[in-house]
Design an enzyme around this catalytic site. Structure first.
Site, PDB file in Angstrom:
ATOM      1  N   CYS B  89     -10.404  -8.428  -1.900  1.00  0.00           N
ATOM      2  CA  CYS B  89     -10.873  -7.201  -2.388  1.00  0.00           C
ATOM      3  C   CYS B  89      -9.756  -6.529  -3.209  1.00  0.00           C
ATOM      4  O   CYS B  89      -9.424  -7.050  -4.494  1.00  0.00           O
ATOM      5  CB  CYS B  89     -10.926  -6.292  -0.871  1.00  0.00           C
ATOM      6  SG  CYS B  89     -11.864  -4.889  -1.191  1.00  0.00           S
ATOM      7  N   HIS B 185     -13.407  -9.711   3.091  1.00  0.00           N
ATOM      8  CA  HIS B 185     -11.978  -9.791   3.797  1.00  0.00           C
ATOM      9  C   HIS B 185     -12.118 -10.895   4.682  1.00  0.00           C
ATOM     10  O   HIS B 185     -12.366 -10.839   5.966  1.00  0.00           O
ATOM     11  CB  HIS B 185     -11.870  -8.267   4.499  1.00  0.00           C
ATOM     12  CG  HIS B 185     -11.541  -7.308   3.584  1.00  0.00           C
ATOM     13  ND1 HIS B 185     -10.418  -6.838   3.189  1.00  0.00           N
ATOM     14  CD2 HIS B 185     -12.300  -6.419   3.112  1.00  0.00           C
ATOM     15  CE1 HIS B 185     -10.520  -5.838   2.397  1.00  0.00           C
ATOM     16  NE2 HIS B 185     -11.618  -5.528   2.257  1.00  0.00           N
ATOM     17  N   GLU B 187      -9.441 -11.938   6.469  1.00  0.00           N
ATOM     18  CA  GLU B 187      -8.736 -11.575   7.412  1.00  0.00           C
ATOM     19  C   GLU B 187      -9.216 -10.712   8.634  1.00  0.00           C
ATOM     20  O   GLU B 187      -8.907 -10.754   9.667  1.00  0.00           O
ATOM     21  CB  GLU B 187      -7.400 -10.898   6.864  1.00  0.00           C
ATOM     22  CG  GLU B 187      -7.558  -9.387   6.485  1.00  0.00           C
ATOM     23  CD  GLU B 187      -8.256  -9.030   5.156  1.00  0.00           C
ATOM     24  OE1 GLU B 187      -8.849 -10.165   4.718  1.00  0.00           O
ATOM     25  OE2 GLU B 187      -8.370  -8.086   4.772  1.00  0.00           O
TER      26      GLU B 187
END
Lengths: 323, 212
Positions: B89, B185, B187
């Site tokens: 991002c 994302h 993560e």
């Protein structure tokens, strides 16, 4: 998971499902809302009242701007009823900056919140800086696709707001005063309560956690999850009274995930330099040398004068429903 | 040289801790020894085997990188050596050559300019349009849950850039040699396969640079 899903209401009205090229996409999920709040971490969210201030904030490194009709210190001096900002001003800010735009609505004012959602703000602050609209309840935030931030002075308040759907918590430091001590009290209070339940969790004492969840007027599930994590299940920012780089560093050192600055920047005489300096001190909070460099960028003679919080006519942190 | 990998997450702004956790989990799943640390200083950058630029705000990260010349120089020097980097991002925007905002257009902001792509910021709209959906990513079997938060997309890619994934007609993941960029994302999904893909690049680069 790197983000806690505790208390999620996956079937709430705020979750919108649609399709793109035959693929199902979901908006307004707990992960998407809390995830947005996580992107603000280690950043500074700045209060602004017009498009010029918003651009200064963006250039200075604000992670987001919060649009208000008046800065908190002006809300105090104006008196009367404080409401959400003009839609036109919010719209011009939305069209002028590339960073997220937030706005405040009155506590319990579900219609102001709906208007902000329609306008397209990225996060709604259900805020005690404005005059509360409901003395009995906060907004049921699961009904919205837009994430919310709420203030909290202690762990019980924080967990109740999260259970209502808040995706971010902030301290309720006394806004518009330049006095950081109330924000410090609130974060310390939350930290101490979490340390206590963490110890009980380590002892595997569910019965005691149930007793505590009753005291906190929160669910056992969310109390246990908070105890397990050793921190709030959503990000926790500092807000209220922050005026200098050193103030920001102080609160980051106490474990806050990021900083809100209200009157502290645009009520000072050196807003651009000060805004940059607060951003630097927030990132390098644990590095005294860099915090010193940041502090050198501001002149104490240009700080907002502030207010003695002992004799305040209006204690904003006490406003609104107590549960 | 130790066998242990040292992976840095750029620790200026954004979801730094979430990336540290996801990378640590990925190492554990791969049975690899390694440490994952937050990096903010040139000395730290110079000793890592791989760098992750987290999600957050690209304008803020750019400003904080440009603030200290030594930090920018350290990152540039390591990039020239071929240091594997993953940007998600905002992290991908910071790596890109060119970027503009969907609503406000050109925005003066610092970009590292090493990933040969052009970015449209906030390409899928504002926060209430942020979404999660299943993706197909080349190099990853089965679908992968993409978490798109005010996400950018890639408008055009240079000749050395491989497209790893598209969504709704837009490019959302790319690779250029040792650099990976994603609009989403990895993560936050609880699925660490993107981080594992990155760690493979780190392991290979470390082996190659040891042999030279």
């Amino acid at each position: 998971m790197t983000i806690s899903q505790v208390g999620a209401h996956p079937l709430s009205a705020g979750v919108k499902i649609s399709t793109v090229d035959t693929k199902e996409i979901s908006s307004g999920t707990t992960l998407i809302k809390r995830g947005f709040a996580h992107m603000q971490k280690h950043g500074v969210i700045m209060d602004v009242t017009n498009v010029e201030q918003a651009q200064i904030a963006e250039d200075a490194g604000a992670v987001a701007v919060m649009v208000l009709d008046k800065l908190p210190s002006d809300v105090r001096s104006a008196g009367g009823v404080a409401r959400t900002a003009s839609v036109k001003i919010i719209e011009t800010v939305l069209d002028a900056v590339s960073i997220p735009v937030m706005a405040k609505c009155r506590i319990g004012h579900a219609s102001e919140a709906s208007i902000l959602e329609e306008v397209g703000v990225d996060m709604i602050d259900e805020s005690e800086v404005l005059s509360p609209a409901d003395q009995g309840r906060h907004i049921w935030k699961w009904n919205y696709t837009t994430p919310f931030v709420n203030g909290a002075k202690n762990l019980g308040e924080a967990l109740r707001r999260i259970q209502e759907g808040a995706s971010m918590i902030r301290t309720k430091g006394e806004p518009g005063t330049g006095d950081v001590s109330h924000a410090v009290t609130h974060i310390r209070q939350v930290n101490n309560e979490i340390t206590k339940i963490r110890g009980i969790y380590d002892n595997n004492d569910d019965q005691e956690l149930i007793t505590i969840s009753r005291e906190l007027q929160s669910s056992f599930e969310i109390v246990k999850e908070t105890a397990r994590l050793g921190r709030l299940p959503v990000v926790n920012f500092a807000a209220g009274g922050i005026s200098t780089p050193a103030d920001a560093a102080l609160l980051m050192n106490l474990g806050c995930d990021g900083i809100f600055v209200g009157s502290g920047i645009f009520k000072a005489e050196d807003p651009l330099e000060r805004a940059k300096a607060v951003v630097i001190a927030t990132t390098y909070f644990d590095d005294p040398k860099t915090v010193l460099e940041a502090q050198k960028m501001v002149d104490e003679k240009k700080s907002m004068l502030g207010l003695d919080t002992k004799n305040l006519d209006l204690r904003m942190q006490e406003r609104g429903p107590t549960v | 040289m130790s066998n242990e990998l040292l992976i840095g997450v750029l620790g200026l702004q954004g979801d730094i801790e979430e990336n540290i956790k996801a990378t640590t989990e990925a190492l554990r799943e791969m049975n690899l020894k390694g440490k994952v640390i937050s990096v903010r200083y040139p000395e730290e950058i110079m000793k890592i085997d791989g760098l992750i630029i987290p999600g957050g705000e690209s304008t803020v990260m750019g400003l904080l990188i440009s603030l200290k010349d030594e930090l920018l120089h350290a990152i540039t020097r390591m990039i020239q050596r071929g240091l594997p980097i993953m940007g998600a991002c905002a992290g991908m925007i910071v790596l890109a050559k060119k970027s503009y905002d969907k609503v406000i257009g050109d925005k003066k902001q610092l970009l590292l300019g090493i990933l040969d792509i052009e970015i449209e910021r906030n390409s899928f709209g504002r926060q209430h349009d942020s979404f999660e959906s299943d993706l197909e990513i080349s190099g990853i079997n089965d679908s992968y849950k993409g978490i798109f938060i005010r996400a950018p997309s890639v408008i055009s890619v240079g000749p050395n850039v491989q497209i790893l994934s598209k969504f709704g007609g837009k490019i959302v993941a790319v690779r250029q040699e040792n650099i990976i960029g994603t609009s989403f994302h990895p993560e936050l999904s609880g699925d660490y396969r993107m981080h594992r893909l990155f760690i493979e690049l780190v392991t290979n680069w470390k082996k190659e640079s040891f042999q030279q």
